[in-house]
Motif scaffolding. Structure first.
Motif, PDB file in Angstrom:
ATOM      1  N   HIS A   8     -19.889   2.750  -9.165  1.00  0.00           N
ATOM      2  CA  HIS A   8     -20.226   3.955  -8.422  1.00  0.00           C
ATOM      3  C   HIS A   8     -18.951   4.668  -7.977  1.00  0.00           C
ATOM      4  O   HIS A   8     -18.063   4.057  -7.372  1.00  0.00           O
ATOM      5  N   LEU A   9     -18.850   5.958  -8.308  1.00  0.00           N
ATOM      6  CA  LEU A   9     -17.691   6.770  -7.947  1.00  0.00           C
ATOM      7  C   LEU A   9     -18.142   7.772  -6.900  1.00  0.00           C
ATOM      8  O   LEU A   9     -18.902   8.712  -7.194  1.00  0.00           O
ATOM      9  N   VAL A  10     -17.698   7.578  -5.671  1.00  0.00           N
ATOM     10  CA  VAL A  10     -18.175   8.385  -4.540  1.00  0.00           C
ATOM     11  C   VAL A  10     -17.041   9.261  -4.033  1.00  0.00           C
ATOM     12  O   VAL A  10     -15.986   8.761  -3.622  1.00  0.00           O
ATOM     13  N   HIS A  37     -21.901   5.835 -12.227  1.00  0.00           N
ATOM     14  CA  HIS A  37     -22.758   6.648 -11.371  1.00  0.00           C
ATOM     15  C   HIS A  37     -21.824   7.544 -10.553  1.00  0.00           C
ATOM     16  O   HIS A  37     -21.072   7.045  -9.713  1.00  0.00           O
ATOM     17  N   SER A  38     -21.832   8.838 -10.837  1.00  0.00           N
ATOM     18  CA  SER A  38     -20.909   9.758 -10.183  1.00  0.00           C
ATOM     19  C   SER A  38     -21.597  10.476  -9.028  1.00  0.00           C
ATOM     20  O   SER A  38     -22.613  11.161  -9.213  1.00  0.00           O
ATOM     21  N   THR A  45     -24.264  13.185   6.171  1.00  0.00           N
ATOM     22  CA  THR A  45     -24.885  11.867   6.295  1.00  0.00           C
ATOM     23  C   THR A  45     -26.072  11.729   5.350  1.00  0.00           C
ATOM     24  O   THR A  45     -26.292  10.675   4.750  1.00  0.00           O
ATOM     25  N   GLY A  46     -26.842  12.805   5.217  1.00  0.00           N
ATOM     26  CA  GLY A  46     -27.996  12.790   4.322  1.00  0.00           C
ATOM     27  C   GLY A  46     -27.594  12.530   2.886  1.00  0.00           C
ATOM     28  O   GLY A  46     -28.242  11.748   2.167  1.00  0.00           O
ATOM     29  N   GLN A  47     -26.506  13.170   2.441  1.00  0.00           N
ATOM     30  CA  GLN A  47     -26.021  12.957   1.082  1.00  0.00           C
ATOM     31  C   GLN A  47     -25.537  11.521   0.903  1.00  0.00           C
ATOM     32  O   GLN A  47     -25.774  10.894  -0.132  1.00  0.00           O
ATOM     33  N   MET A  48     -24.877  10.982   1.931  1.00  0.00           N
ATOM     34  CA  MET A  48     -24.385   9.620   1.834  1.00  0.00           C
ATOM     35  C   MET A  48     -25.533   8.617   1.775  1.00  0.00           C
ATOM     36  O   MET A  48     -25.444   7.593   1.084  1.00  0.00           O
ATOM     37  N   GLY A  54     -28.763   4.712  -4.114  1.00  0.00           N
ATOM     38  CA  GLY A  54     -28.399   4.497  -5.513  1.00  0.00           C
ATOM     39  C   GLY A  54     -27.627   3.208  -5.711  1.00  0.00           C
ATOM     40  O   GLY A  54     -27.831   2.487  -6.689  1.00  0.00           O
ATOM     41  N   ILE A  55     -26.722   2.903  -4.778  1.00  0.00           N
ATOM     42  CA  ILE A  55     -25.943   1.666  -4.866  1.00  0.00           C
ATOM     43  C   ILE A  55     -26.857   0.453  -4.700  1.00  0.00           C
ATOM     44  O   ILE A  55     -26.695  -0.561  -5.386  1.00  0.00           O
ATOM     45  N   GLN A  56     -27.841   0.570  -3.808  1.00  0.00           N
ATOM     46  CA  GLN A  56     -28.778  -0.542  -3.586  1.00  0.00           C
ATOM     47  C   GLN A  56     -29.630  -0.794  -4.829  1.00  0.00           C
ATOM     48  O   GLN A  56     -29.912  -1.944  -5.174  1.00  0.00           O
TER      49      GLN A  56
END
Length: 280
Positions: A8-10, A37-38, A45-48, A54-56
């Protein structure tokens, strides 16, 4: 040992930095398939929370460039709870720079993409590259930083575009058998001229592929190996006669070619600067 994994690239910006670093590292590992996953422009906070979902769903390595403390803390604590590895890609560099400059980083997202003077300089360079592609607008060559010359299909145009994205004004001129080069090319004083050359066999194959794309099966010297060999020899001879640098790009990527040209340009500018000092 599994050969595929999620990564995952955050990022709170465009994610270009993360993508470049990740791909530069991944190519060092054979037989490994990374499912990327980009997550870009993460600034609320909502976006995070969506990122964390997605990570879960697909646990894996998490690389991030997030400068906002609140979002960083949320990502760090959540990944710790999920038991996934988290890597703050820019932290070592930021820490070193902060110590070196004696300052604290501002913590503002996407500052490298603000429309400052450097941004508009890159736009100007891109406009110059496009308007001086393939021998166009020879009357304005003196405004270039670099002029690339070379036979057909020697990667002149993509290299110019890449250089423009680095803020370097680059024109390119094709060397075509039987066609004289623009007279202006031999009278310029400031730009550096670099000749690009390539293995004749590879050139022939690239040219044949090009003709197929254009639905043309024409047999001519353009794809005749002996003729192309002579074409390359003549191009090298031309560069030698005028003291131009020559780069063989047969096994070079566009990025590698551009990096070498940038290094040569720096040396070229340093020499011109020393010459100007001596004249003064």
């Amino acid at each position: 040992m599994p050969t595929g994994f999620h990564i995952h690239l955050v990022s709170d910006a465009t994610g270009e930095t993360l993508n470049s670093i990740t791909r530069a590292c991944l190519v060092q590992f054979e037989d490994v398939t990374a499912i990327e996953h980009s997550w870009t422009l993460i600034r609320t906070t909502g976006q995070m929370q969506k990122v964390l979902q997605g990570i879960q769903q697909n646990p894996g390595l998490v690389l991030y460039t997030i400068v906002d403390d609140k979002l960083r803390n949320l990502l760090v604590s959540s990944c710790r709870d999920l038991g996934v590895t988290l890597v703050p890609v820019l932290d070592p560099v930021m820490t070193a720079l902060a110590a070196h400059f004696g300052q604290t980083a501002k913590g503002l997202s996407g500052r490298q993409h603000i429309m400052d003077q450097g941004y508009f300089h890159r736009i100007e360079a891109m406009d110059y590259a496009l308007s001086h592609d393939d021998g166009q607008s020879a009357r304005n060559y003196e405004a270039a930083d670099v002029i690339l010359v070379g036979v057909s299909r020697s990667s002149k145009t993509p290299t110019c575009v890449y250089l423009a994205n680095r803020g370097i004004k680059a024109a390119n001129v094709p060397i075509v058998p039987g066609c004289p080069l623009p007279a202006e090319l031999f009278t310029i004083k400031n730009p550096m001229v670099v000749g690009l050359t390539k293995d004749p066999g590879q050139l022939v194959q690239i040219r044949k592929n090009r003709l197929q794309m254009l639905n043309s099966d024409e047999e001519s010297d353009y794809v005749d190996l002996n003729a192309v060999r002579e074409e390359v020899v003549q191009a090298r001879r031309l560069c030698a006669e005028h003291g131009w640098h020559v780069l063989d790009v047969t096994r070079r990527s566009i990025e590698e070619t551009a990096a070498t040209i940038i290094q040569l340009l720096q040396e070229h500018r340093e020499k011109r600067g020393l010459a100007a000092v001596r004249e003064a």
